[in-house]
Structures are given as structure tokens and as C-alpha cells.
Design a protein around this motif. Structure first.
Motif, PDB file in Angstrom:
ATOM      1  N   ILE A   1     -24.064 -24.767   4.059  1.00 50.22           N
ATOM      2  CA  ILE A   1     -24.317 -26.185   3.806  1.00 50.22           C
ATOM      3  C   ILE A   1     -23.326 -26.730   2.773  1.00 50.22           C
ATOM      4  CG2 ILE A   1     -25.993 -27.841   2.889  1.00 50.22           C
ATOM      5  CD1 ILE A   1     -28.201 -26.055   4.033  1.00 50.22           C
ATOM      6  N   MET A   2     -23.026 -25.949   1.757  1.00 51.31           N
ATOM      7  CA  MET A   2     -22.097 -26.387   0.714  1.00 51.31           C
ATOM      8  C   MET A   2     -20.675 -26.526   1.258  1.00 51.31           C
ATOM      9  SD  MET A   2     -23.626 -27.099  -2.088  1.00 51.31           S
ATOM     10  CE  MET A   2     -24.814 -27.834  -0.954  1.00 51.31           C
ATOM     11  N   VAL A   3     -20.271 -25.623   2.124  1.00 51.49           N
ATOM     12  CA  VAL A   3     -18.946 -25.749   2.733  1.00 51.49           C
ATOM     13  C   VAL A   3     -18.867 -27.028   3.568  1.00 51.49           C
ATOM     14  CG1 VAL A   3     -17.359 -24.743   4.425  1.00 51.49           C
ATOM     15  CG2 VAL A   3     -18.445 -23.284   2.718  1.00 51.49           C
ATOM     16  N   ALA A   4     -19.908 -27.286   4.365  1.00 60.06           N
ATOM     17  CA  ALA A   4     -19.932 -28.505   5.173  1.00 60.06           C
ATOM     18  C   ALA A   4     -19.940 -29.743   4.280  1.00 60.06           C
ATOM     19  CB  ALA A   4     -21.154 -28.503   6.090  1.00 60.06           C
ATOM     20  N   THR A   5     -20.709 -29.691   3.201  1.00 60.18           N
ATOM     21  CA  THR A   5     -20.750 -30.821   2.271  1.00 60.18           C
ATOM     22  C   THR A   5     -19.389 -31.045   1.628  1.00 60.18           C
ATOM     23  OG1 THR A   5     -23.086 -30.375   1.792  1.00 60.18           O
ATOM     24  CG2 THR A   5     -21.896 -31.758   0.232  1.00 60.18           C
ATOM     25  N   GLY A   6     -18.726 -29.956   1.264  1.00 62.20           N
ATOM     26  CA  GLY A   6     -17.411 -30.063   0.650  1.00 62.20           C
ATOM     27  C   GLY A   6     -16.392 -30.728   1.545  1.00 62.20           C
ATOM     28  N   THR A   7     -16.453 -30.444   2.845  1.00 57.00           N
ATOM     29  CA  THR A   7     -15.503 -31.079   3.767  1.00 57.00           C
ATOM     30  C   THR A   7     -15.702 -32.592   3.811  1.00 57.00           C
ATOM     31  OG1 THR A   7     -16.957 -30.757   5.697  1.00 57.00           O
ATOM     32  CG2 THR A   7     -15.383 -28.999   5.194  1.00 57.00           C
ATOM     33  N   PHE A   8     -16.949 -33.045   3.731  1.00 57.82           N
ATOM     34  CA  PHE A   8     -17.204 -34.490   3.770  1.00 57.82           C
ATOM     35  C   PHE A   8     -16.837 -35.151   2.442  1.00 57.82           C
ATOM     36  CE2 PHE A   8     -19.714 -33.796   7.598  1.00 57.82           C
ATOM     37  CZ  PHE A   8     -19.388 -34.931   8.314  1.00 57.82           C
ATOM     38  N   ILE A   9     -17.054 -34.451   1.339  1.00 62.76           N
ATOM     39  CA  ILE A   9     -16.641 -35.006   0.052  1.00 62.76           C
ATOM     40  C   ILE A   9     -15.129 -35.158   0.017  1.00 62.76           C
ATOM     41  CG2 ILE A   9     -16.551 -34.592  -2.434  1.00 62.76           C
ATOM     42  CD1 ILE A   9     -19.230 -33.173  -2.205  1.00 62.76           C
ATOM     43  N   SER A  10     -14.429 -34.167   0.522  1.00 65.29           N
ATOM     44  CA  SER A  10     -12.967 -34.237   0.581  1.00 65.29           C
ATOM     45  C   SER A  10     -12.504 -35.424   1.401  1.00 65.29           C
ATOM     46  CB  SER A  10     -12.411 -32.939   1.162  1.00 65.29           C
ATOM     47  OG  SER A  10     -11.004 -32.996   1.275  1.00 65.29           O
ATOM     48  N   SER A  11     -13.102 -35.603   2.572  1.00 68.42           N
ATOM     49  CA  SER A  11     -12.705 -36.721   3.430  1.00 68.42           C
ATOM     50  C   SER A  11     -13.047 -38.062   2.788  1.00 68.42           C
ATOM     51  CB  SER A  11     -13.384 -36.609   4.804  1.00 68.42           C
ATOM     52  OG  SER A  11     -14.788 -36.728   4.697  1.00 68.42           O
ATOM     53  N   PHE A  12     -14.119 -38.093   1.980  1.00 70.47           N
ATOM     54  CA  PHE A  12     -14.487 -39.324   1.286  1.00 70.47           C
ATOM     55  C   PHE A  12     -13.347 -39.792   0.390  1.00 70.47           C
ATOM     56  CE2 PHE A  12     -16.005 -41.415  -2.534  1.00 70.47           C
ATOM     57  CZ  PHE A  12     -16.833 -42.406  -2.046  1.00 70.47           C
ATOM     58  N   TRP A  13     -12.838 -38.911  -0.451  1.00 65.24           N
ATOM     59  CA  TRP A  13     -11.797 -39.296  -1.402  1.00 65.24           C
ATOM     60  C   TRP A  13     -10.471 -39.587  -0.706  1.00 65.24           C
ATOM     61  CZ3 TRP A  13     -13.665 -40.943  -5.627  1.00 65.24           C
ATOM     62  CH2 TRP A  13     -14.759 -40.346  -6.234  1.00 65.24           C
ATOM     63  N   ILE A  14     -10.117 -38.788   0.272  1.00 68.40           N
ATOM     64  CA  ILE A  14      -8.851 -39.007   0.973  1.00 68.40           C
ATOM     65  C   ILE A  14      -8.874 -40.333   1.721  1.00 68.40           C
ATOM     66  CG2 ILE A  14      -7.336 -38.138   2.788  1.00 68.40           C
ATOM     67  CD1 ILE A  14      -7.236 -36.587   0.144  1.00 68.40           C
ATOM     68  N   LEU A  15      -9.988 -40.631   2.380  1.00 67.15           N
ATOM     69  CA  LEU A  15     -10.070 -41.889   3.119  1.00 67.15           C
ATOM     70  C   LEU A  15     -10.209 -43.086   2.176  1.00 67.15           C
ATOM     71  CD1 LEU A  15     -12.236 -40.803   6.151  1.00 67.15           C
ATOM     72  CD2 LEU A  15      -9.888 -41.632   6.210  1.00 67.15           C
ATOM     73  N   ALA A  16     -10.804 -42.879   1.012  1.00 72.43           N
ATOM     74  CA  ALA A  16     -10.838 -43.960   0.018  1.00 72.43           C
ATOM     75  C   ALA A  16      -9.419 -44.317  -0.402  1.00 72.43           C
ATOM     76  CB  ALA A  16     -11.668 -43.546  -1.197  1.00 72.43           C
ATOM     77  N   ALA A  17      -8.581 -43.294  -0.617  1.00 77.22           N
ATOM     78  CA  ALA A  17      -7.186 -43.531  -1.008  1.00 77.22           C
ATOM     79  C   ALA A  17      -6.412 -44.212   0.113  1.00 77.22           C
ATOM     80  CB  ALA A  17      -6.519 -42.209  -1.391  1.00 77.22           C
ATOM     81  N   ASN A  18      -6.562 -43.701   1.331  1.00 79.57           N
ATOM     82  CA  ASN A  18      -5.821 -44.281   2.444  1.00 79.57           C
ATOM     83  C   ASN A  18      -6.295 -45.695   2.761  1.00 79.57           C
ATOM     84  OD1 ASN A  18      -5.756 -44.645   5.714  1.00 79.57           O
ATOM     85  ND2 ASN A  18      -3.909 -43.623   4.956  1.00 79.57           N
ATOM     86  N   SER A  19      -7.601 -45.908   2.693  1.00 84.08           N
ATOM     87  CA  SER A  19      -8.129 -47.242   2.976  1.00 84.08           C
ATOM     88  C   SER A  19      -7.675 -48.251   1.936  1.00 84.08           C
ATOM     89  CB  SER A  19      -9.662 -47.202   3.030  1.00 84.08           C
ATOM     90  OG  SER A  19     -10.114 -46.358   4.071  1.00 84.08           O
ATOM     91  N   TRP A  20      -7.563 -47.809   0.689  1.00 83.42           N
ATOM     92  CA  TRP A  20      -7.056 -48.703  -0.350  1.00 83.42           C
ATOM     93  C   TRP A  20      -5.624 -49.135  -0.045  1.00 83.42           C
ATOM     94  CZ3 TRP A  20      -2.946 -47.942  -3.771  1.00 83.42           C
ATOM     95  CH2 TRP A  20      -2.812 -48.918  -4.776  1.00 83.42           C
ATOM     96  N   MET A  21      -4.826 -48.233   0.482  1.00 82.99           N
ATOM     97  CA  MET A  21      -3.458 -48.592   0.856  1.00 82.99           C
ATOM     98  C   MET A  21      -3.442 -49.578   2.027  1.00 82.99           C
ATOM     99  SD  MET A  21      -1.940 -44.718   0.537  1.00 82.99           S
ATOM    100  CE  MET A  21      -0.296 -45.094   1.159  1.00 82.99           C
ATOM    101  N   GLN A  22      -4.483 -49.525   2.864  1.00 84.36           N
ATOM    102  CA  GLN A  22      -4.583 -50.437   4.003  1.00 84.36           C
ATOM    103  C   GLN A  22      -5.140 -51.797   3.587  1.00 84.36           C
ATOM    104  OE1 GLN A  22      -3.656 -49.686   7.157  1.00 84.36           O
ATOM    105  NE2 GLN A  22      -3.250 -47.500   6.918  1.00 84.36           N
ATOM    106  N   THR A  23      -6.174 -51.775   2.776  1.00 83.80           N
ATOM    107  CA  THR A  23      -6.813 -53.019   2.310  1.00 83.80           C
ATOM    108  C   THR A  23      -7.012 -52.926   0.802  1.00 83.80           C
ATOM    109  OG1 THR A  23      -8.977 -52.049   2.865  1.00 83.80           O
ATOM    110  CG2 THR A  23      -7.981 -53.532   4.486  1.00 83.80           C
TER     111      THR A  23
END
Length: 479
Positions: A132-154
Motif C-alpha cells: 500500500i505504501m509503494v502504491a501511495t508513494g507513486t501517487f504522491i510522486s505524480s502529484f508533485w510532478i504534475l503540479a510542476a508541469n501544470s504550473w508551467m502550462q497554466t
């Protein structure tokens, strides 16, 4: 011929990101699937769930390793090729990327060891918690990466003063206008990728008559998931498109191949965009459908590229065709999910060879959808790196030469080719061994790896009233 460092840097980053993106999108979905399998194994004590979890954890480990190796160099490229952007955006991107490492990467790394090697060394509940922690970690990682990329978009929550972005609101910067849609779109894409890969591999094993009970369960689980996720992705994609229309109208115009702002805009099924002459050739479209999809009105107004200066237009042909490939694959996913429901209702799901063969090939379809989706997102933003605020030309390293950029590009291609070849080789060995017990795996480890192709399927499927139940050598007959 003079080499353009900007063009070469863009090609290099596009290559690295495209190569890397296919791994996280798979591991995010697969990690959640493994956590579900571990939960079922813990609750039911059924060895089938344990066998499936053990097998797919091995696949996860190989793919996760390839993703880590391929992703490390991306952060270095910010300094080597895009130092002007790195310096300008350090106040925001520096902390965001650090949060990703601290909250996600460490979490994944710590519990991945327990997941991989702790099955017989820790209590079952601890092993489940690690999954469960590994699965949670993958989503936390995607949260921050997509926050950064989305900021560059908008971009939001920042002020651009003297060539530097200053954060004035962290909540607005992180939860920028496009972030919720991008995060949900990517999360569903991860589930689709994991679901189709597991379903495709399970179908391949069923065609070979291997571990029939376990692979029937795996295929059934995935098809139920895909039946809901595939249509849900279309709905989320629609909301994402509306958000993009509001904040990045030039990108939507390029996606639709629409040059003139007008109403009753057709949905173009085929066209050859001619950016030099600002027109299309050989158009085939459905009248007013683009207006309906984008504005939810038959006569809705759709912006045209003529609203944007030519030098600020994205490369239309790439965006136009990438979008159609992505949508076409999405439609195909929905059709396969619905076909699975029909076959299940008729009791023919596990013995319909064309469907199982189709699912084998559909296992690679999500990767093409992800790549073309990223092409639309990133190429459609050009020439901006931070949309409307900082261009790519302003972001490149001032002292970078074309020769330096070409040298590193060639180096990355060579190294990534080696990494990919080694990863695929070991992945094929894992797939060839399959779900057999460890004793069988030791003997099977001496076998050569086999590619997933019809030429290497030595068994035909014998069908009965209850589906696939027996494997027979192909030279002994069968149907």
C-alpha cells in the motif's frame, strides 16, 4: 551547417521525457493492482492471489528500475540545457521537486525492499502495508510532478519580476487552474495502462494454456476495471479539453486544425495542416461536431489560430495528429472493454481467440496513447515554456552551443538504447517464466527469453463449454 542549440535541446528533452514517461505511467497503475492483490491474498489466504502478486511484483521491480534510471538525467538537463529557466523558476520548482523526493521517492524506496524481499520474512499484514505504501508513494510522486508541469502550462500564484518567478501564493501555484484535470487524467491513464498490460499478458498466457485459473482471474479483474475507467477517461478528457480551451486556446485550435475563429466548426477526422499558408488540405469532417464537443453548443464559437501571431503558434501538424491518435486509441479501449462485457455475458470470454489475441496487442496501446497525449500537451504549449510568461528561447542556457547539445543528445540515445534493451531482455525473461513456482523458475531461468509474438506461442487452446481448460501441443491438433 550551424547547429541550433535550442532545437537540439528541445529534441533532447523530448526524447528523454518520452522515454521516461512510459515507465511511471505503468508502475503507478501496477503498484495499485499489486496492493489489491496483496489485500485479497491477506483476506482470503487464496494462494492464487499470492502467486499473481509475486509475479507482477517482479515485473514492477524491473520497470521501476528502468523508470528511475531514465528519469535521473531529466533534472540535470534543467541545469545543462535550460539554466536560464532553472534560475528563473527556482523559487517554485526547487521546493516542489524536493518535496517529491522527500515525500514520495524515499517512501517508495523504503517499502519497495519489504515488498520485494519480505514476503516470508515479515508478517503478512506488514507486507500488505508495504504494498500500500509503494502504491501511495507513486501517487504522491505524480502529484508533485504534475503540479510542476501544470504550473508551467497554466502559471498561477507567482509574479515575474526582473527575470525571476516569485511565489506569492503556494496554494494557487500548486493547485493551478489545470492541475486537477491533468492529475485526474494522468491517474486514469495509469490505471488504463496497468489494466491493459495485465489483461494483455494474462490473455497471452491463456492462449498458451498456462496457469489458467490465475490468469482468468487476472483478466476478469482488469476487464471490470477497464469497463468503468475507459469511459471515465473520456469524460475527464472532455473537462480537461474545456479547461484547455479557457486557458490555452491556441493549443485547442491546433488540436482541431482550426485556423479561423468561427461557429459551427466541424470535427476534422482527416486533414493535412499547412502552417505556412495557414490552411488545411484534404479536409474530411463531421459538421458542427467540434463546436458541440468544445462548447457543448452546436453553433458554439471555436477560436482559430489566426488569433495568435504566427511566431507564437505551436507546430500544428504534430499537435493535430497526436491528438487524433490519442483519441482513436481511447475509443479502441472503450470498444475492447465493452466487447469483454458482451463476451462475458455470453460465457465466451476465455475461449474467444480473436479477443484474447486482440488484448495481447492492446497491451501496448496505452503507451502510444500516453506518448501522443504528452506530445499534445508539451508541443501544444510551444513556443512557451511557462505559458504566456517565458518562452523556450528565453529559457535555454546562454552559453550552450549546438555541438554540445548534439553530443549529449547522441550520448543519451546510446545510453537509453542500452538501458531499454537490457530492461526488455530481463522483462521478457520474467514473462517467459510466468507464474510457475520457484522450483520451475530455477529450471526456466536457463531458457532463452521469448518475445511476445504469435511465432512463440507453442500451444493451441482447447475450448469446452466452460472456456479454456486444457493446453495441447500445437502439433497434436486442436482448434
Amino acid at each position: 551547417m550551424e547547429l541550433d542549440p535550442l532545437i537540439l535541446s528541445r529534441i533532447q528533452f523530448a526524447f528523454v521525457v518520452s522515454f521516461h514517461a512510459i515507465f511511471p505511467v505503468f508502475t503507478i497503475g501496477l503498484a495499485s493492482y499489486i496492493a489489491v492483490l496483496e489485500g485479497l491474498a491477506f483476506k482470503t489466504r487464496n494462494p492464487v492471489w499470492t502467486k499473481l502478486s509475486t509475479f507482477w511484483t517482479k515485473v514492477f521491480a524491473v520497470v521501476f528500475g528502468m523508470g528511475v534510471v531514465s528519469g535521473i538525467v531529466m533534472s540535470f538537463q534543467f541545469g545543462t540545457n535550460w539554466s536560464a529557466f532553472s534560475q528563473a523558476s527556482a523559487n517554485f520548482l526547487g521546493p516542489i521537486l524536493s518535496y517529491e523526493v522527500i515525500t514520495a521517492f524515499f517512501l517508495e524506496a523504503a517499502f519497495l525492499g519489504v515488498l520485494l524481499f519480505g514476503r516470508d520474512k515479515v508478517p503478512a499484514g506488514v507486507h500488505l502495508f508495504a504494498a500500500i505504501m509503494v502504491a501511495t508513494g507513486t501517487f504522491i510522486s505524480s502529484f508533485w510532478i504534475l503540479a510542476a508541469n501544470s504550473w508551467m502550462q497554466t502559471p498561477a500564484g507567482v509574479e515575474f519580476r526582473e527575470g525571476v518567478f516569485h511565489v506569492v501564493s503556494w496554494s494557487e501555484a500548486i493547485f493551478n487552474p489545470s492541475f486537477p484535470y491533468r492529475f485526474m487524467h494522468m491517474a486514469l491513464a495509469s490505471f488504463l495502462t496497468g489494466g491493459f498490460v495485465v489483461a494483455g499478458v494474462s490473455a497471452w498466457y491463456l492462449l498458451r494454456g498456462r496457469e489458467v485459473e490465475a490468469n482468468r482471474k487476472a483478466l476478469s479483474m482488469c476487464l471490470w476495471l477497464l469497463l468503468f475507467i475507459a469511459p471515465a477517461q473520456a469524460v475527464v478528457g472532455d473537462f480537461h479539453g474545456l479547461n484547455t480551451l479557457e486557458h490555452q486556446p491556441a493549443k485547442v485550435a491546433a488540436m482541431e486544425g482550426n485556423w479561423e475563429t468561427s461557429r459551427n466548426v466541424p470535427l476534422l477526422l482527416f486533414a493535412i495542416p499547412d502552417q505556412e499558408n495557414q490552411t488545411n488540405h484534404f479536409e474530411i469532417g463531421i459538421p458542427s461536431l467540434a463546436s458541440l464537443i468544445l462548447t457543448h453548443e452546436w453553433d458554439g464559437e471555436v477560436p482559430g489560430l489566426n488569433e495568435v501571431a504566427v511566431e507564437e503558434q505551436p507546430p500544428v501538424a504534430i499537435v493535430f495528429w497526436s491528438f487524433r491518435i490519442m483519441v482513436g486509441i481511447g475509443v479502441l479501449m472503450i470498444l475492447f472493454a465493452l466487447a469483454g462485457l458482451v463476451l462475458r455475458a455470453g460465457g465466451r470470454l476465455y475461449k474467444t481467440r480473436w479477443y484474447l489475441q486482440g488484448m495481447r496487442f492492446m497491451s501496448i496501446a496505452p503507451f502510444f496513447a500516453v506518448l501522443t497525449g504528452w506530445f499534445v500537451t508539451e508541443v501544444g504549449r510551444a513556443p512557451w515554456l511557462v505559458y504566456g510568461m517565458m518562452t523556450q528561447a528565453e529559457s535555454v542556457t546562454p552559453s550552450l552551443t549546438g555541438g554540445m547539445a548534439l553530443f549529449t543528445l547522441i550520448g543519451y540515445i546510446v545510453v537509453y538504447a542500452l538501458v531499454f534493451s537490457a530492461g526488455v531482455y530481463y522483462l521478457m525473461r520474467v514473462l517467459y517464466v510466468g507464474l510457475e513456482d520457484s522450483d520451475d523458475e530455477e529450471h526456466a531461468s536457463d531458457r532463452p527469453a521469448r518475445p511476445l509474438s504469435a511465432a512463440h506461442v507453442p500451444f493451441e487452446i482447447e475450448s469446452g463449454s466452460h472456456g479454456v481448460h486444457q493446453a495441447k501441443p500445437a502439433n497434436e491438433g486442436g482448434h
